[in-house]
Scaffold this motif. Structure first.
Motif, PDB file in Angstrom:
ATOM      1  N   SER A 176      -0.307  -4.016 124.096  1.00 28.19           N
ATOM      2  CA  SER A 176       0.578  -2.995 123.514  1.00 28.19           C
ATOM      3  C   SER A 176       0.663  -1.717 124.349  1.00 28.19           C
ATOM      4  O   SER A 176       1.657  -1.009 124.272  1.00 28.19           O
ATOM      5  N   VAL A 188      -3.664   6.968 120.272  1.00 34.39           N
ATOM      6  CA  VAL A 188      -2.825   5.859 119.799  1.00 34.39           C
ATOM      7  C   VAL A 188      -3.277   5.413 118.397  1.00 34.39           C
ATOM      8  O   VAL A 188      -4.452   5.533 118.044  1.00 34.39           O
ATOM      9  N   GLU A 191      -1.174   1.112 114.049  1.00 31.98           N
ATOM     10  CA  GLU A 191       0.164   0.510 113.956  1.00 31.98           C
ATOM     11  C   GLU A 191       0.733   0.250 115.353  1.00 31.98           C
ATOM     12  O   GLU A 191       1.298  -0.810 115.606  1.00 31.98           O
ATOM     13  N   GLN A 192       0.541   1.206 116.251  1.00 30.64           N
ATOM     14  CA  GLN A 192       1.039   1.019 117.629  1.00 30.64           C
ATOM     15  C   GLN A 192       0.283  -0.132 118.307  1.00 30.64           C
ATOM     16  O   GLN A 192       0.870  -0.949 118.996  1.00 30.64           O
ATOM     17  N   LYS A 195       1.343  -3.777 117.655  1.00 31.51           N
ATOM     18  CA  LYS A 195       2.661  -4.255 118.128  1.00 31.51           C
ATOM     19  C   LYS A 195       2.553  -4.871 119.505  1.00 31.51           C
ATOM     20  O   LYS A 195       2.743  -4.200 120.516  1.00 31.51           O
TER      21      LYS A 195
END
Ligand code: NDP
Ligand code: MG
Length: 385
Positions: A176, A188, A191-192, A195
């Motif tokens: 990610s 960070v 949720e990031q 992905k």
């Protein structure tokens, strides 16, 4: 007809394994499966797979509730339950797709039980590689990899001699945060991190891809699967994930396996090897969508857990078990938002540094190293828990 026992049926690899089986009903049948806590998914699977006789869930209370609904099935629970499924007599292939260290003891049991192994659970090789290898040799049992890079290498090795290999080249998407520098990693979010640019996978492996711990695990996995020294296992960042990995031979020929990012191919190949079956419900690879492929060296400064994995792999012993357990706990704390993304690295590096090294561990040593590493992480983050 090959009968399958499937651990981790409700997960990402598990549900894709069920998909492969349902598209090849003349070839495969699932006779036993395990779930953790996703009971809705388990009920869905039991509807799709009426032949399943044995079911294992994470705890006894859930098992008792399900027993009322499905009185004709045989029920198991917990880690003992996973081992009981592995020990069943009437099946052919053991698919280990449970996440984490708990995949090790069941796979050892299935090997002892002389079953064909299809392995997604890389943690069992990271933590207990020498024990798994020894058992495979003793029982003369084949093990086929499901991890896409290792399936790719396995495919690239077909028809060639091991002595002709110059090196293995494992590709990595970069996860990610591949376009972030280390400074940008400080803030960070979960949720990031969840992905992933190319693959849709379970939570732990997605975070491990972002830290590159996953790639570190994969070099150790490759070392044990293909019996290749670490200095002949390279990692290459390849952001498109079109090439799933490669083998470079002595004559400098490089054989690569290319395909769409779809785990059903490696799953299916592990189940059907040496046959290749039709792939249903999937677009074949389209070169026009990949007119440019990118390659980049994996920097050890940018990815300290990759560097650590090479060191841990070289030293061997119980360090793989320690590294895996520390990472399991650290990722779980990060997912609960108790520690930051960069704390994962810090935790794993510190745990590996502090715990006692055992050169030739027994299974009991591996189990106690796993527990001690988890305790160490809990103590390290007591305030945050
Ligand atoms: P998921 O998190 O999607 O699934 C994990 C499975 O393990 C689920 O069935 C889950 O049950 C079960 N599980 C979790 N905790 C427990 C527990 N306490 N007791 C019993 N079962 C439990 O993971 P993935 O499918 O992504 O990964 C599975 C394995 O495959 C991992 O080892 C991973 O490294 C490997 N792998 C995965 C790839 C992928 O594309 N996903 C690629 C290559 C390797 P439940 O959900 O019901 O709680
Ligand atoms: Mg992989």
């Amino acid at each position: 007809m090959k009968k399958i026992v499937l651990l981790g049926a409700t997960g990402s690899i598990g549900t894709q394994t069920v998909d492969v089986v349902l598209h090849h009903k003349d070839e495969f049948d699932i006779v036993a499966l395990s779930a953790g806590r996703n009971i809705d998914k388990l009920k869905e699977l039991l509807k799709l797979l009426p032949m399943v006789q044995h079911v294992c869930v994470a705890d006894s209370l859930t098992m008792q509730q399900l027993q009322q609904i499905y009185p004709n099935k045989q029920w198991h629970y917990g880690d003992d339950g996973l081992k009981e499924l592995a020990a069943l007599s009437d099946y052919d292939i053991f698919v280990d797709a449970v996440v984490g260290f708990r995949g090790l003891i069941p796979v050892l049991e299935a090997i002892k039980n002389n079953k064909i192994i299809a392995l997604a659970n890389k943690e069992s090789l990271v933590a207990g590689g020498p024990l798994v290898k020894k058992a495979l040799k003793e029982h003369n049992v084949p093990l086929y990899p499901i991890d896409s890079e290792h399936s790719a290498i396995f495919q690239c090795l077909q028809g060639n001699k091991k002595e002709s290999i110059e090196k293995l080249i494992i590709t990595a998407s970069g996860g990610s945060f591949r376009d972030y520098n280390r400074n940008q990693l400080k803030d960070v979010t979960v949720e990031q991190a969840l992905k992933h640019p190319n693959w849709n996978m379970g939570g732990r492996i997605t975070i491990d891809s972002a830290t590159m711990m996953n790639k570190g695990f994969e070099i150790i996995e490759a070392h044990y699967l293909f019996d290749i020294p670490y200095d002949k296992i390279d990692v290459l960042i390849h952001r498109e994930s079109a090439i799933h990995s490669m083998v470079q031979y002595k004559d400098h020929a490089i054989i690569a396996q290319i395909g769409t990012a779809d785990m059903r191919l490696p799953i299916q190949y592990a189940l059907s090897y040496p046959e290749r079956l039709l792939m249903y419900n999937a677009e074949p690879f389209d070169f026009m969508k990949f007119s440019t492929l990118h390659f980049e060296q994996a920097s050890m400064e940018r990815y300290p857990l990759l560097k650590l994995a090479y060191e841990v792999g070289e030293k061997g012993g119980n360090l793989g078990a320690i590294m895996n357990a520390a990472d399991e706990e650290a990722v779980s704390l990060f997912l609960k938002k108790r520690i930051s993304f960069l704390d994962i690295e810090k935790t794993v590096i510190e745990t590996v540094k502090q715990l006692k090294f055992i050169q030739n561990p027994t299974l009991e040593d591996i189990i106690s190293s796993d527990l001690m590493a988890r305790d160490f992480v809990h103590n390290m983050w007591k305030g945050a828990m």
